[in-house]
Design an enzyme around this catalytic site. Structure first.
Site, PDB file in Angstrom:
ATOM      1  N   ASP A  91       9.546 -25.450 -20.433  1.00  0.00           N
ATOM      2  CA  ASP A  91       9.305 -26.900 -20.502  1.00  0.00           C
ATOM      3  C   ASP A  91       8.776 -27.347 -21.858  1.00  0.00           C
ATOM      4  OD1 ASP A  91      10.091 -27.082 -17.853  1.00  0.00           O
ATOM      5  OD2 ASP A  91       8.041 -26.928 -17.085  1.00  0.00           O
ATOM      6  N   ALA A  92       9.090 -26.595 -22.907  1.00  0.00           N
ATOM      7  CA  ALA A  92       8.568 -26.937 -24.230  1.00  0.00           C
ATOM      8  C   ALA A  92       9.671 -27.112 -25.255  1.00  0.00           C
ATOM      9  CB  ALA A  92       7.578 -25.873 -24.699  1.00  0.00           C
TER      10      ALA A  92
END
Length: 290
Positions: free
Chosen positions: A234-235
């Site tokens: 999620d980065a």
């Protein structure tokens, strides 16, 4: 129909005269520029450019444009990609059980809003097979768990190669892609090939159950994020985000319901920007030319 155009995306070390250099290359070959966007990042020492021009009257045949642009990029010490507006690249959509983002993408493709083809749909559950078949896509049910993940992803890669897939969209797939899969399908460069929708306004509430954690914190705004996928969960570089207001009267179920709308919008916008070649990645972030 709109006349076909060529699109050049270039990232190179910043130096004086680059706008003149790139636009002059197009004009020198008889190209009529219809869009030109540039960004100079002083801190990074990089220059980013997106130039789009009409193919009609251009001095180079279509098949010669990419090699010529590659020579130009080599001379400037940068990276480049050439695409054409009339291309509809083959896309694979990875899904699980939730259908709202999946259906939205297929509908937008059918109406012509998203210039792509979807010959392949991959899922770890059989639930959405009939929808894929209705839209003419092969549906591949590939169960996956921690014990068989390597074998499952090997099958994924076979399917992607078989269909010549250029872009993978994770439409609520709810599985983490391994670094090995990403290294094989999407080697790191300025032009990523996997897009995910995350059900929060990243970087807030990464990971699982973001709506539950948002409700517990009493937030007044929730959102969704369309981003490129990297090894770090999620980065990845953010492409598009969408938000909606919530209040103290909303329960978790209300946040989830409202969140579905933001997920559809953020994912569709991220995919469209990618397909229109309006996104470039550098230093872990994106430049979005709109």
């Amino acid at each position: 129909m709109t006349a076909a155009t060529a699109i050049l995306q270039m990232i190179c070390p910043d130096q004086p005269g680059l706008v003149r250099e790139l636009s002059g290359w197009v004009a020198g070959n008889g190209g009529n520029i219809v869009h030109a966007d540039h960004h100079s990042d002083q801190g990074a020492g990089l220059f980013l450019s997106r130039i789009e021009w009409q193919l009609e009257g251009f001095g180079l045949p279509r098949e010669a444009i990419a090699p010529a642009a590659a020579s130009l990029a080599e001379r400037l010490g940068g990276e480049q990609r050439v695409t054409f507006s009339d291309q509809r690249p083959p896309v694979a959509i990875f899904v699980s059980k939730q259908d709202h983002c999946f259906l939205d993408l297929l509908w937008r493709m059918r109406t012509g809003e998203l210039p792509m083809r979807v010959p392949l749909v991959v899922s770890n559950h059989p639930d959405l097979g009939s929808i894929a078949e209705e839209f003419g896509a092969q549906f591949a049910h590939v169960p996956i768990n921690n014990a068989n993940r390597q074998e499952a992803e090997a099958r994924h890669l076979e399917l992607l190669k078989e269909h010549g897939i250029e872009l993978v969209i994770l439409a609520k797939y709810m599985q983490v892609l391994t670094p090995a899969f990403l290294a094989a399908f999407d080697p790191p460069d300025a032009f990523h090939r996997v897009i995910n929708i995350h059900h929060s306004f990243l970087p807030a509430f990464m990971g699982a159950q973001p709506y539950h954690r948002a409700w517990e914190r009493g937030v007044k705004l929730i959102g969704a994020t369309g981003h490129y996928v990297t090894d770090e969960l999620d980065a990845g570089p953010i492409i598009a985000q969408s938000t909606v207001n919530v209040s103290h009267r909303d329960e978790v179920e209300d946040l989830i319901r409202k969140g579905r709308d933001t997920e559809r919008l953020a994912l569709a916008r991220a995919v469209r920007l990618h397909l229109k070649r309006q996104v470039m990645v550098y230093r872990g972030r994106t430049a979005v030319f709109e």
